[in-house]
Motif scaffolding. Structure first.
Motif, short mmCIF file in Angstrom:
data_model
loop_
_atom_site.label_atom_id
_atom_site.label_comp_id
_atom_site.label_asym_id
_atom_site.label_seq_id
_atom_site.Cartn_x
_atom_site.Cartn_y
_atom_site.Cartn_z
N ILE A 1 33.93 47.01 35.60
CA ILE A 1 33.55 45.84 36.41
C ILE A 1 33.51 44.59 35.54
CG2 ILE A 1 31.68 44.81 37.76
CD1 ILE A 1 31.06 47.62 38.81
N ALA A 2 32.91 44.70 34.35
CA ALA A 2 32.85 43.54 33.46
C ALA A 2 34.25 43.10 33.05
CB ALA A 2 32.01 43.86 32.22
N GLY A 3 35.11 44.05 32.67
CA GLY A 3 36.47 43.71 32.25
C GLY A 3 37.27 43.07 33.37
N CYS A 4 37.19 43.64 34.57
CA CYS A 4 37.94 43.08 35.70
C CYS A 4 37.47 41.68 36.07
CB CYS A 4 37.82 44.00 36.91
SG CYS A 4 38.80 45.51 36.79
N LEU A 5 36.15 41.48 36.07
CA LEU A 5 35.62 40.16 36.44
C LEU A 5 36.03 39.11 35.42
CD1 LEU A 5 32.03 41.04 37.73
CD2 LEU A 5 34.00 40.30 39.08
N VAL A 6 35.94 39.45 34.13
CA VAL A 6 36.29 38.47 33.09
C VAL A 6 37.79 38.18 33.11
CG1 VAL A 6 36.41 38.08 30.60
CG2 VAL A 6 34.34 39.04 31.61
N ILE A 7 38.61 39.23 33.06
CA ILE A 7 40.07 39.02 33.02
C ILE A 7 40.57 38.40 34.31
CG2 ILE A 7 42.29 40.20 32.85
CD1 ILE A 7 40.95 42.24 31.02
N GLY A 8 40.09 38.89 35.45
CA GLY A 8 40.52 38.34 36.74
C GLY A 8 40.16 36.88 36.88
N THR A 9 38.95 36.51 36.45
CA THR A 9 38.54 35.11 36.54
C THR A 9 39.38 34.23 35.63
OG1 THR A 9 36.27 35.79 37.07
CG2 THR A 9 36.59 33.54 36.30
N LEU A 10 39.64 34.70 34.41
CA LEU A 10 40.47 33.92 33.48
C LEU A 10 41.89 33.74 34.01
CD1 LEU A 10 39.31 35.37 30.03
CD2 LEU A 10 38.74 33.15 31.03
N LEU A 11 42.45 34.79 34.60
CA LEU A 11 43.78 34.68 35.20
C LEU A 11 43.79 33.69 36.35
CD1 LEU A 11 44.94 38.43 35.26
CD2 LEU A 11 45.76 36.61 33.75
N ALA A 12 42.73 33.72 37.18
CA ALA A 12 42.64 32.79 38.30
C ALA A 12 42.54 31.34 37.81
CB ALA A 12 41.44 33.14 39.18
N THR B 1 30.61 38.25 44.27
CA THR B 1 29.89 39.34 44.93
C THR B 1 30.84 40.28 45.65
OG1 THR B 1 27.98 37.88 45.26
CG2 THR B 1 28.07 39.88 46.59
N THR B 2 31.81 39.70 46.35
CA THR B 2 32.80 40.53 47.05
C THR B 2 33.59 41.37 46.06
OG1 THR B 2 33.02 38.88 48.81
CG2 THR B 2 34.79 40.48 48.59
N ALA B 3 34.01 40.75 44.96
CA ALA B 3 34.76 41.49 43.94
C ALA B 3 33.91 42.61 43.36
CB ALA B 3 35.20 40.54 42.83
N PHE B 4 32.64 42.34 43.10
CA PHE B 4 31.75 43.36 42.54
C PHE B 4 31.64 44.56 43.48
CE2 PHE B 4 27.56 45.32 42.40
CZ PHE B 4 27.48 45.70 41.07
N VAL B 5 31.45 44.29 44.77
CA VAL B 5 31.31 45.39 45.73
C VAL B 5 32.57 46.24 45.77
CG1 VAL B 5 31.06 45.93 48.18
CG2 VAL B 5 29.58 44.22 47.13
N LEU B 6 33.74 45.59 45.83
CA LEU B 6 35.00 46.33 45.88
C LEU B 6 35.21 47.16 44.62
CD1 LEU B 6 37.36 43.60 47.42
CD2 LEU B 6 36.40 45.61 48.57
N LEU B 7 34.90 46.57 43.46
CA LEU B 7 35.07 47.29 42.20
C LEU B 7 34.10 48.46 42.09
CD1 LEU B 7 35.52 44.25 39.78
CD2 LEU B 7 37.32 45.75 40.67
N PHE B 8 32.88 48.24 42.55
CA PHE B 8 31.88 49.31 42.50
C PHE B 8 32.30 50.50 43.34
CE2 PHE B 8 28.18 51.36 44.45
CZ PHE B 8 27.54 51.85 43.32
N VAL B 9 32.80 50.24 44.54
CA VAL B 9 33.26 51.33 45.41
C VAL B 9 34.44 52.06 44.77
CG1 VAL B 9 34.28 51.88 47.64
CG2 VAL B 9 32.40 50.25 47.50
N MET B 10 35.33 51.32 44.11
CA MET B 10 36.47 51.94 43.43
C MET B 10 36.00 52.91 42.35
SD MET B 10 39.05 48.66 43.11
CE MET B 10 40.19 49.51 42.04
N ILE B 11 34.96 52.53 41.62
CA ILE B 11 34.46 53.38 40.54
C ILE B 11 33.79 54.63 41.09
CG2 ILE B 11 32.61 53.51 38.82
CD1 ILE B 11 35.23 52.44 37.78
#
Length: 277
Positions: free
Chosen positions: A62-73, A197-207
């Motif tokens: 979750i931390a990696g996706c949020l950081v990398i995804g935000t930087l890419l955006a 928040t939406t990203a966190f929920v989706l990533l949490f369910v994936m895990i």
């Protein structure tokens, strides 16, 4: 749709809860043993290890996706050349199945075929990158593969949020001479709260339901070093013919998801009511 929800979702959840309170093995039986399956579950070292792995993978993922995804955006939000092409490239891994992702990264990380082999061929004979066969590092290879796949989804969510930021904020920041990074850190990122928040929920369910990538990459090994709850459930359901214990594990995961999602939906409903008032 109501019938589908009631029978296909609620009905099966209730049936699973009932089976988790029975002594079912190969076939479901209609006895009642209370919480004995749950007691057995939490005395099972393999189950406890799978929960520990899920927490480690989940935090890093979750931390990696949020950081990398935000930087890419943020990068794409600079109106870069070929923006559409870059968006497609970054989002493409998310369109792949976890099985395909797991197999690709298994090849990349294989010491005899992948990165380590390439480094040795280039003359770096003392280089080692054999995490996938090391018990204490293998779960981080799962993190690498899953972060690579899901960061594009976070990028898409964050980019949608960034495109909704009023241009007047940027104009005011330029007039005041505020550095761009400070605007992002102090103003823009906090405004992306709903997207985060939406990203966190989706990533949490994936895990929580992570299974395909682990099976494709490591089969839960070496040994049980990369065991995750979903694989534990599938093994006990099909290979060990212990429906009762698998059902108990499924209910534990369901309760975990509800415990995380319930506050989220409660906060959203309260916010909607405040806006309506």
């Amino acid at each position: 749709m109501v019938v589908t929800v009631v029978f296909a979702y609620v009905g099966t959840m209730l049936w699973t809860a009932r089976i988790s309170l029975s002594n079912s093995h190969s076939l479901p039986v209609d006895d009642f043993i209370g919480g004995e399956q749950y007691a057995r579950l939490f005395h099972n070292a393999r189950w406890l290890l799978s929960l520990q792995n899920m927490i480690v993978i989940g935090v890093c993922f979750i931390a990696g996706c949020l950081v990398i995804g935000t930087l890419l955006a943020i990068f794409i939000d600079q109106r870069v050349t070929a923006e559409g092409v870059l968006r497609t490239i970054f989002l493409y891994p998310y369109a792949m199945s976890f099985v395909a992702t797991g197999l690709v990264w298994q090849w990349i990380l294989n010491p005899e075929l992948g990165i380590q082999h390439v480094l040795h061929r280039l003359g770096f004979t003392h280089a080692h990158f054999d995490w996938i066969v090391q018990q204490d590092m293998v779960i981080y290879t799962v993190v690498i593969a899953t972060v690579w796949q899901a960061s594009g989804l976070v990028m898409a969510l964050m980019l949608a949020g960034l495109r909704g930021i009023d241009d007047e904020i940027w104009k005011a920041a330029r007039v005041d001479g505020i550095p761009r990074w400070r605007v992002y850190a102090s103003i823009v990122i906090p405004m992306l709260g709903p997207s985060i928040t939406t990203a966190f929920v989706l990533l949490f369910v994936m895990i929580v339901k992570l299974y395909d990538a682990v099976v494709a990459m490591t089969q839960g090994g070496p040994g049980t070093a990369s065991e995750v709850p979903a694989k534990f459930i599938m093994d006990y359901l099909f290979n060990r013919a212990n429906i009762g214990l698998a059902s108990a594990a499924s209910i534990v995961l369901l309760v975990t998801v509800l415990a995380i999602l319930a506050p989220f939906f409660y906060a959203r409903s309260r916010a909607s009511l405040r806006k309506a008032v």
